[in-house]
Structures are given as C-alpha cells and as structure tokens.
Design a protein around this motif. Structure first.
Motif: not given
Length: 296
Positions: A216-232
């Motif tokens: 499950e790590r690929s989708r979990s990391l993708a979700l967390v990293y997308s938070g950076m771009y959502s914040g931008s």
C-alpha cells in the motif's frame, strides 16, 4: 616302506577329491531366500522410491482437500487478511494527517511569494533584498534534512513531525512581527521556519515505513506528496484575495494558525507505530506487522 608311502599318498589324494566333490555339491544346492521386510518397512521403502522419482513435466499437484485448505488457512505461516475497509483503517488516518501536514507545509512556504510584493513596497526593499528574503527559508531547510531522519529513528516519527509542524507554524505567525523589527530578524524567522519544514519529509517516511504495508505504500506516498502540490495551489490562489481583503499579514496568521490546530489533533491522536496506538485494532496491528519488513 615304499608300499606304505604309496598307500598314504593315495589316501590323501582321495580325501582331497572327496572334499572337492562335497564343495561342488554344496554349491549346487538352492540357497535360502533372504528374509522379507516387514509390512511397515516395505511401505516406507515404497514411499521413498515414489518421493525420489521425478514427476512428469505435465503433471500438476492435486488440489488440496477441504481439510487441508482449512489447515493451511489457519497456519501460522499464512499472513493475516487485510481489514475489510481501507478507509476505516487506522493507518489511513495517519496517511491523511500526513497529507494535511504537507498541505500546510506548502501553504506556509508559498505565501511569502505573494506577500513579498506589498512587503517590499511597505519597507522599501530592492530586488536584492527581496531575493535574500526569499532564499532565507532554505538556509534552515538544508540544515535538518539528514538530522530529521536521525531524530525520527531515535524519537519516533510522530514526535518529530509534530515538532516540525508546530515549529514552522509559530515561525509563520511571527513573520509579520519579525518584519517590523528589521531585516535580520525577518531572515532569522524565515530560516527557523525552514528548520521546521526540513524535518517533515524524513519524519513522514519514517512513519509510513512503520504504519503502511509494502503493498500500500505507493498510493500512500502519492497521496501524501500530493498534499504539497495541493498546498501550493491553495496558497497561491487564496493569498492574493486574503491580502486584498485583510492586508498581507493575514496570510501568515491564518496559515500559521492552521498548522497549530493540526498539531493539537496530531498530538492527541497519532502514534509512531501501530503497537503504540491504543485505537489500532488487533487485526490491523497483526496485518501491518506481517506485511512490513522487520528492517522498517
């Protein structure tokens, strides 16, 4: 005397011939058969021969019976099944909280890119000063990249990530006051904000390595990293409207306060691993432990 010597020679040769004839007769008699093995030993020998015989390439192993299937299902070697709902799992809450943390991370990072224009107009900064202010964040950010990973391994990802969020959030709230006190104080405040954000990435990786199974790590990391771009995206879209309506210090107060609220929720509800979380079910704890490498 000569006659006696000849008769003794004849008797010896006759005895030798008789012994030879007896030996030939005994060799012609049928020998007794070897003792047959008992039935259990015969079964073991046949089983060994069947096991040693190679199976044909086209032969497939027979399907296990229902009793064997139940035995394999209850075996200790088989990993436990995943909990029914991924959305209700405790590890999902950890991943979503990391997503929000990284969203706040970039909210506090990009607000300066918009607020720097009215700040420069108010304080009379030239382009060189503007570039210095913008770069001061990365002075502290570079210092804690490796240190954040060491601290997360020693003290746990929960404490290190929580420390980073509340540290950079307070530095964000203090930015308008630092700007009023002078340029050196502002540069120090921005560098301190970078110190807090520098530990976020290694602490998050430490947390996910202990909470999220490998599959499950690929989708979990993708979700967390997308938070950076959502914040931008949110920061660059909302900051101009907030500055126009409430003046430029509002972006630092509001975005910094969001990080403090996140830290209060995180401090009272998160854990560094499933074993330390009282809200994690025994089924999910066993599933994560069985699906996570021990080196993690």
């Amino acid at each position: 005397a000569a006659f006696a010597s000849a008769s003794s020679s004849l008797s010896l040769s006759g005895a030798t011939a008789a012994e030879a004839a007896a030996a030939r007769l005994s060799s012609l008699r049928p020998r007794a058969p070897p003792p047959r093995p008992s039935f259990p030993s015969l079964q073991r020998q046949q089983a060994r021969r069947r096991a040693a015989a190679p199976a044909p390439p086209s032969a497939l192993p027979p399907p296990p019976s229902s009793a064997d299937a139940a035995l394999l299902a209850n075996s200790e070697d088989s990993p436990p099944a995943a909990p029914a709902s991924w959305l209700q799992a405790r590890r999902t809450w950890i991943v979503l909280m990391c997503f929000v943390a990284f969203c706040a991370c970039n909210l506090d990072r990009v607000n300066m890119a918009v607020a720097i224009m009215p700040m420069a107009a108010q304080y009379g900064w030239d382009t060189q000063t503007v570039g210095l202010v913008q770069s001061s964040f990365f002075w502290g950010y570079l210092l804690t990249q490796v240190a954040g990973g060491v601290w997360a391994d020693r003290y746990g990802g929960k404490k290190v990530l929580g420390f980073g969020v509340v540290w950079w959030s307070i530095a964000t709230v203090l930015t308008p006051f630092a700007a009023q006190m002078g340029l050196p104080v502002l540069l120090a405040a921005r560098a301190m904000m970078g110190v807090g954000e520098g530990v976020a990435m290694p602490a998050m990786n430490n947390l996910l390595s202990r909470w999220v199974p490998v599959q499950e790590r690929s989708r979990s990391l993708a979700l967390v990293y997308s938070g950076m771009y959502s914040g931008s995206v949110l920061g660059l879209a909302l900051s101009p409207h907030m500055i126009h309506a409430l003046s430029w210090p509002s972006v630092f107060y509001v975005f910094g306060a969001l990080g403090v609220v996140w830290w209060l929720v995180w401090e009272n509800g998160a854990a560094s691993n499933p074993a330390e979380d009282p809200l994690c079910t025994p089924e999910e704890r066993a599933y994560v432990a069985a699906s996570t490498p021990p080196s993690s």
